[in-house]
Design an enzyme around this catalytic site. Structure first.
Site: not given
Ligand code: G6P
Length: 442
Positions: A284, A305, A419
């Site tokens: 951010e 792995h 949003k």
């Protein structure tokens, strides 16, 4: 104190990687010091480990004591910066199995950090027969996920204890002056804690945002702050020996040289959420104007792995920043086996942490040979003091880095796009036109 080592990145860095950035670093330092740069109103975290509100700190300690006595579970409601720091410290200093292993205080459940019905039902099921309290955390007081979760948990608490008693079990951490949560907390008389105006969410772990849940988990918050203050004293002083300057300069030089991804590497399962916190901090802060290293994280040796293949031989996109802790808390000797079917008797009598150390050293060299620069941060241990220092190190280096990148390190305009679409699709009043436009596209 923390150590920072660039020796395994040097082959990938131009000779003047640090000296050519000293002026820019000093100018970034001054901006952080005085709040005189872009977003300078949000530099309240820089001196926070020294200048925090001592009266409120004592109230946090008292509230944590109360919760530890009267609650078997604490539901911590928050998202982003109002969630990740607390979880990072609770898990790193204690354990990812904290709720199973610590019996002398409340279990800590995190809620409101997403919109999963199933996750919420599970937390409700886990707490319903216990005595519990809520710490609702939102700087803005208007974020959808925690606000929805708070409605639900508040109703449950009131059903269980009645409105009067429930009120005493709700602790609200929010803005000092504004926002829906502030209004509700004032009206209902919840105990309130403050997210200071000058501290943005991702830099707020050392305010009440992180400190109350962390203290409820039995972590010594005095030590946490002391570690951060030590780091503050060391890192806010100018100079090319400053580890935060070196980290900011090295990652900026590697980005300039074409690296696109920075992977934070931990070798402790308890470190996982520190990586999540770090990703928000850097993602951010820097990810704007089409710039910045993409912050990723892995847990070794487990991910050696799986992701290890890509890191060794995939696109040469990345650098690694390894965080290592000098000491394990316990020891575990590898047993001798007379049959030696697994061929591991050459390790018999050795400590598991010796094996881990060689795995780390071997990985480091393999990845460097594979074209991945490695930076290394070493902390003494996973104790509160070391973790406080580690938090401050990354926060301060991130602030410097943001200014080196010439962006505003303290805003996050990009998070509004989803949003606004979500509000429109949900039918929030005022978003009618947008709703029609979006529905037509879906
Ligand atoms: O504490 P709040 O105001 O609820 O914010 C919680 C989080 O959500 C936002 O969307 C921001 O992107 C984050 O920076 C912030 O930490």
């Amino acid at each position: 104190m923390l150590k920072f080592d660039t020796s395994n990145a040097v082959p990938f860095l131009p000779e003047n990687w640090l000296t050519s950035r000293l002026d820019a670093l000093d100018s970034a330092r001054v901006k952080l010091e005085n709040g005189s740069g872009l977003g300078g109103d949000y530099t309240g975290w820089v001196h926070l480990p020294r200048d925090y509100d001592k009266e409120e700190f004592a109230r946090i300690q008292a509230a944590a004591e109360r919760i530890r006595k009267d609650s078997q579970a604490l539901v911590v409601i928050g998202i982003g910066g109002s969630y990740l720091g607390a979880r990072a410290v609770v898990e790193l200093v204690n354990s990812p199995n904290f709720n199973l292993t610590h019996k002398n205080g409340p279990a800590i459940y995190f809620a409101g950090n997403g919109l999963s019905t199933d996750a919420m039902l599970e937390v409700i099921d886990l707490i319903k027969d216990k005595d519990w309290s809520i710490n609702v955390i939102s700087k803005s007081g208007t974020t959808t996920e925690p606000a929805v979760a708070f409605r639900i948990f508040k109703n449950l608490l009131e059903e269980k204890y009645g409105k009067e008693e429930a009120r005493k079990r709700i602790y609200a951490t929010t803005d000092a002056h504004k926002g829906a949560l502030k209004g509700l907390a004032d009206a209902e008389g919840y105990e309130e804690f403050v997210v200071p105006d000058a501290v943005g969410g991702r830099y707020s772990v050392l305010t009440a945002v992180g400190l109350l849940p962390i203290a409820c988990a039995g972590v010594d918050i005095v030590e946490l702050m002391a570690g951060a203050e030590e780091a503050m004293t060391a890192l806010t002083a100018p100079g090319q020996d400053n580890p935060a300057w070196q980290y900011a300069a090295a990652r900026h030089a590697l980005y300039t040289a074409g690296k696109k991804v920075e992977i934070l590497v931990g070798y402790e399962p308890s470190f996982r959420f520190f990586g999540e916190w770090w990703k928000q901090l850097f993602g951010e802060t820097e990810g704007k104007e089409g710039k910045a290293l993409f912050p990723a994280s892995v847990e070794f040796t487990a991910d050696l792995h799986s992701m290890g293949q890509y890191i060794q031989q995939g696109e040469r996109l990345m650098l690694e920043t390894v965080v290592r802790f000098e000491k394990s808390r316990g020891s575990m000797e590898i047993p001798h086996d007379p049959d030696n079917v697994d061929g591991l008797n050459f390790l018999a009598g050795k400590d598991l942490s010796f094996v881990a150390e060689q795995a780390m050293r071997g990985t480091l060299l393999a990845h460097v040979d594979g074209g991945v620069p490695n930076l290394m941060v070493t902390a003494p241990g996973r104790d509160a003091r070391s973790v406080g220092a580690l938090i401050y190190f990354f926060e301060y280096a991130c602030g410097l880095s943001g200014y080196l990148l010439e962006i505003n390190p303290f805003d996050q305009p990009g998070v509004e796009a989803y949003k606004n679409n979500m509000y429109a699709l949900l039918g929030k009043p005022g978003y009618e036109d947008k709703k029609a436009e979006l529905e037509a596209r879906l």
